[in-house]
Structures are given as C-alpha cells and as structure tokens.
Design a protein around this motif. Sequence first.
Motif, PDB file in Angstrom:
ATOM      1  N   MET A  53      -1.752 -21.426  -2.707  1.00 53.62           N
ATOM      2  CA  MET A  53      -2.632 -21.427  -3.871  1.00 53.62           C
ATOM      3  C   MET A  53      -3.738 -22.464  -3.675  1.00 53.62           C
ATOM      4  O   MET A  53      -3.480 -23.609  -3.325  1.00 53.62           O
ATOM      5  CB  MET A  53      -1.823 -21.741  -5.129  1.00 53.62           C
ATOM      6  CG  MET A  53      -2.520 -21.391  -6.413  1.00 53.62           C
ATOM      7  SD  MET A  53      -2.965 -19.643  -6.576  1.00 53.62           S
ATOM      8  CE  MET A  53      -1.386 -18.852  -6.702  1.00 53.62           C
ATOM      9  N   GLN A  54      -4.958 -22.046  -3.889  1.00 52.16           N
ATOM     10  CA  GLN A  54      -6.127 -22.918  -3.727  1.00 52.16           C
ATOM     11  C   GLN A  54      -6.447 -23.618  -5.049  1.00 52.16           C
ATOM     12  O   GLN A  54      -5.930 -23.252  -6.098  1.00 52.16           O
ATOM     13  CB  GLN A  54      -7.332 -22.077  -3.271  1.00 52.16           C
ATOM     14  CG  GLN A  54      -7.102 -21.274  -2.006  1.00 52.16           C
ATOM     15  CD  GLN A  54      -6.825 -22.138  -0.795  1.00 52.16           C
ATOM     16  OE1 GLN A  54      -7.671 -22.917  -0.391  1.00 52.16           O
ATOM     17  NE2 GLN A  54      -5.633 -22.022  -0.233  1.00 52.16           N
ATOM     18  N   SER A  55      -7.332 -24.590  -4.993  1.00 49.95           N
ATOM     19  CA  SER A  55      -7.707 -25.345  -6.194  1.00 49.95           C
ATOM     20  C   SER A  55      -8.391 -24.462  -7.239  1.00 49.95           C
ATOM     21  O   SER A  55      -8.386 -24.784  -8.422  1.00 49.95           O
ATOM     22  CB  SER A  55      -8.613 -26.526  -5.826  1.00 49.95           C
ATOM     23  OG  SER A  55      -9.774 -26.054  -5.178  1.00 49.95           O
ATOM     24  N   TYR A  61      -4.996 -16.034   0.660  1.00 52.03           N
ATOM     25  CA  TYR A  61      -5.134 -14.617   0.993  1.00 52.03           C
ATOM     26  C   TYR A  61      -4.143 -13.841   0.146  1.00 52.03           C
ATOM     27  O   TYR A  61      -3.167 -14.396  -0.375  1.00 52.03           O
ATOM     28  CB  TYR A  61      -4.895 -14.345   2.490  1.00 52.03           C
ATOM     29  CG  TYR A  61      -3.525 -14.749   2.966  1.00 52.03           C
ATOM     30  CD1 TYR A  61      -2.436 -13.893   2.850  1.00 52.03           C
ATOM     31  CD2 TYR A  61      -3.306 -16.008   3.525  1.00 52.03           C
ATOM     32  CE1 TYR A  61      -1.176 -14.268   3.269  1.00 52.03           C
ATOM     33  CE2 TYR A  61      -2.047 -16.387   3.947  1.00 52.03           C
ATOM     34  CZ  TYR A  61      -0.981 -15.517   3.819  1.00 52.03           C
ATOM     35  OH  TYR A  61       0.265 -15.891   4.218  1.00 52.03           O
ATOM     36  N   GLU A  62      -4.383 -12.576  -0.005  1.00 51.55           N
ATOM     37  CA  GLU A  62      -3.489 -11.675  -0.726  1.00 51.55           C
ATOM     38  C   GLU A  62      -3.592 -10.327  -0.021  1.00 51.55           C
ATOM     39  O   GLU A  62      -4.636  -9.684  -0.072  1.00 51.55           O
ATOM     40  CB  GLU A  62      -3.919 -11.579  -2.180  1.00 51.55           C
ATOM     41  CG  GLU A  62      -2.919 -10.869  -3.067  1.00 51.55           C
ATOM     42  CD  GLU A  62      -3.267 -11.015  -4.537  1.00 51.55           C
ATOM     43  OE1 GLU A  62      -2.435 -11.566  -5.260  1.00 51.55           O
ATOM     44  OE2 GLU A  62      -4.370 -10.586  -4.939  1.00 51.55           O
ATOM     45  N   THR A  63      -2.521  -9.962   0.684  1.00 50.52           N
ATOM     46  CA  THR A  63      -2.556  -8.784   1.539  1.00 50.52           C
ATOM     47  C   THR A  63      -1.353  -7.893   1.268  1.00 50.52           C
ATOM     48  O   THR A  63      -0.217  -8.368   1.249  1.00 50.52           O
ATOM     49  CB  THR A  63      -2.544  -9.213   3.023  1.00 50.52           C
ATOM     50  OG1 THR A  63      -3.597 -10.134   3.245  1.00 50.52           O
ATOM     51  CG2 THR A  63      -2.709  -8.026   3.936  1.00 50.52           C
ATOM     52  N   LYS A  64      -1.611  -6.616   1.108  1.00 53.59           N
ATOM     53  CA  LYS A  64      -0.525  -5.651   0.936  1.00 53.59           C
ATOM     54  C   LYS A  64      -0.073  -5.172   2.307  1.00 53.59           C
ATOM     55  O   LYS A  64      -0.905  -4.876   3.165  1.00 53.59           O
ATOM     56  CB  LYS A  64      -0.992  -4.473   0.092  1.00 53.59           C
ATOM     57  CG  LYS A  64      -1.250  -4.864  -1.332  1.00 53.59           C
ATOM     58  CD  LYS A  64      -1.600  -3.673  -2.196  1.00 53.59           C
ATOM     59  CE  LYS A  64      -1.896  -4.187  -3.590  1.00 53.59           C
ATOM     60  NZ  LYS A  64      -1.425  -3.333  -4.627  1.00 53.59           N
ATOM     61  N   VAL A  65       1.229  -5.139   2.500  1.00 53.70           N
ATOM     62  CA  VAL A  65       1.808  -4.622   3.740  1.00 53.70           C
ATOM     63  C   VAL A  65       2.870  -3.590   3.385  1.00 53.70           C
ATOM     64  O   VAL A  65       3.466  -3.636   2.307  1.00 53.70           O
ATOM     65  CB  VAL A  65       2.411  -5.752   4.616  1.00 53.70           C
ATOM     66  CG1 VAL A  65       1.336  -6.740   5.048  1.00 53.70           C
ATOM     67  CG2 VAL A  65       3.549  -6.457   3.912  1.00 53.70           C
ATOM     68  N   ALA A  66       3.099  -2.674   4.296  1.00 53.89           N
ATOM     69  CA  ALA A  66       4.087  -1.622   4.060  1.00 53.89           C
ATOM     70  C   ALA A  66       5.507  -2.077   4.398  1.00 53.89           C
ATOM     71  O   ALA A  66       6.465  -1.622   3.782  1.00 53.89           O
ATOM     72  CB  ALA A  66       3.728  -0.380   4.868  1.00 53.89           C
ATOM     73  N   TYR A  67       5.645  -2.970   5.387  1.00 53.35           N
ATOM     74  CA  TYR A  67       6.971  -3.392   5.868  1.00 53.35           C
ATOM     75  C   TYR A  67       7.014  -4.909   5.984  1.00 53.35           C
ATOM     76  O   TYR A  67       6.247  -5.492   6.761  1.00 53.35           O
ATOM     77  CB  TYR A  67       7.276  -2.743   7.229  1.00 53.35           C
ATOM     78  CG  TYR A  67       7.173  -1.251   7.167  1.00 53.35           C
ATOM     79  CD1 TYR A  67       8.219  -0.492   6.660  1.00 53.35           C
ATOM     80  CD2 TYR A  67       6.017  -0.597   7.580  1.00 53.35           C
ATOM     81  CE1 TYR A  67       8.115   0.894   6.574  1.00 53.35           C
ATOM     82  CE2 TYR A  67       5.906   0.783   7.495  1.00 53.35           C
ATOM     83  CZ  TYR A  67       6.956   1.517   6.987  1.00 53.35           C
ATOM     84  OH  TYR A  67       6.849   2.882   6.903  1.00 53.35           O
ATOM     85  N   TRP A  68       7.917  -5.563   5.267  1.00 57.59           N
ATOM     86  CA  TRP A  68       8.006  -7.031   5.229  1.00 57.59           C
ATOM     87  C   TRP A  68       9.437  -7.441   5.530  1.00 57.59           C
ATOM     88  O   TRP A  68      10.377  -7.027   4.843  1.00 57.59           O
ATOM     89  CB  TRP A  68       7.547  -7.522   3.871  1.00 57.59           C
ATOM     90  CG  TRP A  68       7.710  -8.970   3.552  1.00 57.59           C
ATOM     91  CD1 TRP A  68       8.239  -9.476   2.399  1.00 57.59           C
ATOM     92  CD2 TRP A  68       7.323 -10.113   4.329  1.00 57.59           C
ATOM     93  NE1 TRP A  68       8.201 -10.846   2.430  1.00 57.59           N
ATOM     94  CE2 TRP A  68       7.645 -11.259   3.596  1.00 57.59           C
ATOM     95  CE3 TRP A  68       6.734 -10.257   5.594  1.00 57.59           C
ATOM     96  CZ2 TRP A  68       7.410 -12.548   4.069  1.00 57.59           C
ATOM     97  CZ3 TRP A  68       6.498 -11.536   6.073  1.00 57.59           C
ATOM     98  CH2 TRP A  68       6.823 -12.659   5.314  1.00 57.59           C
ATOM     99  N   MET A  69       9.600  -8.255   6.603  1.00 57.63           N
ATOM    100  CA  MET A  69      10.915  -8.716   7.054  1.00 57.63           C
ATOM    101  C   MET A  69      10.840 -10.215   7.334  1.00 57.63           C
ATOM    102  O   MET A  69      10.671 -10.636   8.480  1.00 57.63           O
ATOM    103  CB  MET A  69      11.333  -7.952   8.318  1.00 57.63           C
ATOM    104  CG  MET A  69      11.473  -6.454   8.113  1.00 57.63           C
ATOM    105  SD  MET A  69      11.195  -5.483   9.636  1.00 57.63           S
ATOM    106  CE  MET A  69       9.410  -5.340   9.636  1.00 57.63           C
ATOM    107  N   PRO A  70      10.947 -11.068   6.300  1.00 55.40           N
ATOM    108  CA  PRO A  70      10.852 -12.512   6.520  1.00 55.40           C
ATOM    109  C   PRO A  70      12.104 -13.066   7.207  1.00 55.40           C
ATOM    110  O   PRO A  70      13.213 -12.587   6.977  1.00 55.40           O
ATOM    111  CB  PRO A  70      10.697 -13.079   5.113  1.00 55.40           C
ATOM    112  CG  PRO A  70      11.357 -12.081   4.233  1.00 55.40           C
ATOM    113  CD  PRO A  70      11.141 -10.742   4.891  1.00 55.40           C
TER     114      PRO A  70
END
Length: 124
Positions: A53-55, A61-70
């Motif tokens: 989060m910026q000031s 950034y805010e990016t939509k992805v189809a596959y997320w594996m943290p």
Amino acid sequence: ADLTAQHIWCYVNGQMVMESDCVSGDITTDHGTPTGVFGIMFMKKDATLRGVMQSNGKPEYETKVAYWMPFYADCGFHDAWWRTGFGGNIYKGDGSHGCINLPVSAAETLFSYCDEKMPVVVYY
C-alpha cells in the motif's frame, strides 16, 4: 525452481510432469524471490494480487491472475499473461516483485498438479 536458470520443474511421485521457463523476482530492485524449502500454502483461481500500500492509499500494483499458488508470504507461482517472454535474464531489471511468473499454459498445468503443502524448493 532454479532461479539462475529461470526454470521450474514439477515432479509427482518421482516423475517429471511439467517444466517451464519463468521470470522470478527482480534482483536489481531488491525484490529477489526467497530461496529455501517451502510448501504450497493454498491455491486459488482468479485471484487479484496487490502490492504494498502506497501513501496515496493505493497498492503499488493490482493484477488479476488466473492461477495463484503462494509458497512464502505473498510470493508464489502465477500466470503472467502480460509477459511475452520468459527465462534468460529478464529477472535482472524486469523481474517480478518476488513471485515466479509463468506462461498461462504452464501455470494452468502446474495448478492441475499442485496441492496444498506440496513441497517447493527454490535455489540459485
């Protein structure tokens, strides 16, 4: 994931089931991908990834992805539909914020083989 080679391999029951070039964290901006032995924390389709989060109250950034594996904090494998190339030295100057970016088809295949707690080894 071999960060020097910018390549990943996925093994299931001792058999390699997929491999792909990737783009990891940008080491020139101190966003290198963490190294070590981890586990897939969870898996999600159609996720929105947000940066710090910026000031001004908006994420970096805010990016939509189809596959997320943290696999570590907010670092993980995901599709990078906006990239036209993977592998080589892209991560030196145009890398991610720490995630391992994959072509959409590779992320989809990896997602199909992954499960929670699956081990992840990341090294240079």
